[in-house]
Design an enzyme around this catalytic site. Structure first.
Site, PDB file in Angstrom:
ATOM      1  N   HIS A 176      27.314 -30.040 -28.244  1.00 25.07           N
ATOM      2  CA  HIS A 176      27.407 -31.392 -28.951  1.00 25.07           C
ATOM      3  C   HIS A 176      27.776 -31.415 -30.113  1.00 25.07           C
ATOM      4  O   HIS A 176      28.361 -32.242 -30.901  1.00 25.07           O
ATOM      5  CB  HIS A 176      25.986 -31.920 -28.588  1.00 25.07           C
ATOM      6  CG  HIS A 176      25.435 -32.279 -27.293  1.00 25.07           C
ATOM      7  ND1 HIS A 176      25.894 -33.091 -26.675  1.00 25.07           N
ATOM      8  CD2 HIS A 176      24.464 -31.687 -26.652  1.00 25.07           C
ATOM      9  CE1 HIS A 176      25.285 -33.355 -25.523  1.00 25.07           C
ATOM     10  NE2 HIS A 176      24.130 -32.616 -25.629  1.00 25.07           N
ATOM     11  N   HIS A 215      24.153 -25.118 -25.570  1.00 22.61           N
ATOM     12  CA  HIS A 215      24.314 -26.469 -25.178  1.00 22.61           C
ATOM     13  C   HIS A 215      24.343 -27.461 -26.549  1.00 22.61           C
ATOM     14  O   HIS A 215      25.304 -27.992 -26.323  1.00 22.61           O
ATOM     15  CB  HIS A 215      23.112 -26.871 -24.042  1.00 22.61           C
ATOM     16  CG  HIS A 215      23.003 -28.387 -23.765  1.00 22.61           C
ATOM     17  ND1 HIS A 215      23.793 -28.759 -22.497  1.00 22.61           N
ATOM     18  CD2 HIS A 215      22.658 -29.582 -24.425  1.00 22.61           C
ATOM     19  CE1 HIS A 215      23.611 -29.998 -22.478  1.00 22.61           C
ATOM     20  NE2 HIS A 215      22.900 -30.628 -23.391  1.00 22.61           N
ATOM     21  N   GLU A 216      23.484 -27.343 -27.187  1.00 19.65           N
ATOM     22  CA  GLU A 216      23.380 -28.203 -28.383  1.00 19.65           C
ATOM     23  C   GLU A 216      24.665 -27.688 -29.339  1.00 19.65           C
ATOM     24  O   GLU A 216      25.069 -28.890 -30.138  1.00 19.65           O
ATOM     25  CB  GLU A 216      22.118 -28.069 -29.180  1.00 19.65           C
ATOM     26  CG  GLU A 216      20.916 -28.245 -28.341  1.00 19.65           C
ATOM     27  CD  GLU A 216      20.730 -29.808 -27.588  1.00 19.65           C
ATOM     28  OE1 GLU A 216      21.363 -30.698 -28.445  1.00 19.65           O
ATOM     29  OE2 GLU A 216      20.267 -29.837 -26.678  1.00 19.65           O
TER      30      GLU A 216
END
Length: 151
Positions: free
Chosen positions: A71, A67-68
């Site tokens: 980003h 998920h990170e």
């Protein structure tokens, strides 16, 4: 897992799943309380919650890392990296990363403070102690006194 192993894991996931290198730092931040991790826009580093890893294990930590990294890679490419952006949601779906992580269970301290109004007898329950000389009842402006009460 220490910081070196975490850095290697993030670099490996980035190359294997995103086919792009991770050139910044991945580290544990013990001040994170309610989230699994965060991507820092200013430094491009990724901070992860050590308690999340301890509670949910390595598989869930990998999901947070993916998920990170979404980003991270989208921000560096100048695309929409925020949760509401289409680019971000599409990349999450492509790499099978969750949009939100499982909640972190916080340790609850059972200590509570009980105060009673001497006028209307309303009972206030507080997590923190308060100075009864400075505060009054919010209902009738009466004086408060600390009482002992068992849960």
């Amino acid at each position: 897992m220490d910081e070196r192993e975490l850095q290697e894991l993030v670099e490996r996931i980035s190359l294997h799943i995103f086919h792009k290198p991770f050139r910044h730092r991945a580290l544990f931040n013990d001040r994170l309380k309610t989230t699994g991790g965060r991507y820092l826009l200013s430094t491009h580093n990724i901070e992860l919650n050590r308690k999340y890893y301890e509670q949910h294990g390595e598989e869930e930590l990998i999901q947070v890392i993916k998920h990170e990294l979404c980003h991270y890679h989208l921000h560096l490419e100048g695309k929409g990296y925020r949760h509401r952006d289409r680019d971000f949601r599409e990349l999450l779906q492509k790499v099978q990363a969750p949009r939100f992580c499982k909640p972190v269970v916080l340790a609850k301290t059972g200590k509570k403070y009980y105060y009673e109004c001497t006028s209307c007898h309303y009972i206030y329950v507080r997590k923190r102690a308060m100075d009864t000389n400075r505060y009054v009842c919010g209902r009738c402006r009466g004086k408060l006194k600390k009482i002992k009460r068992e849960c």
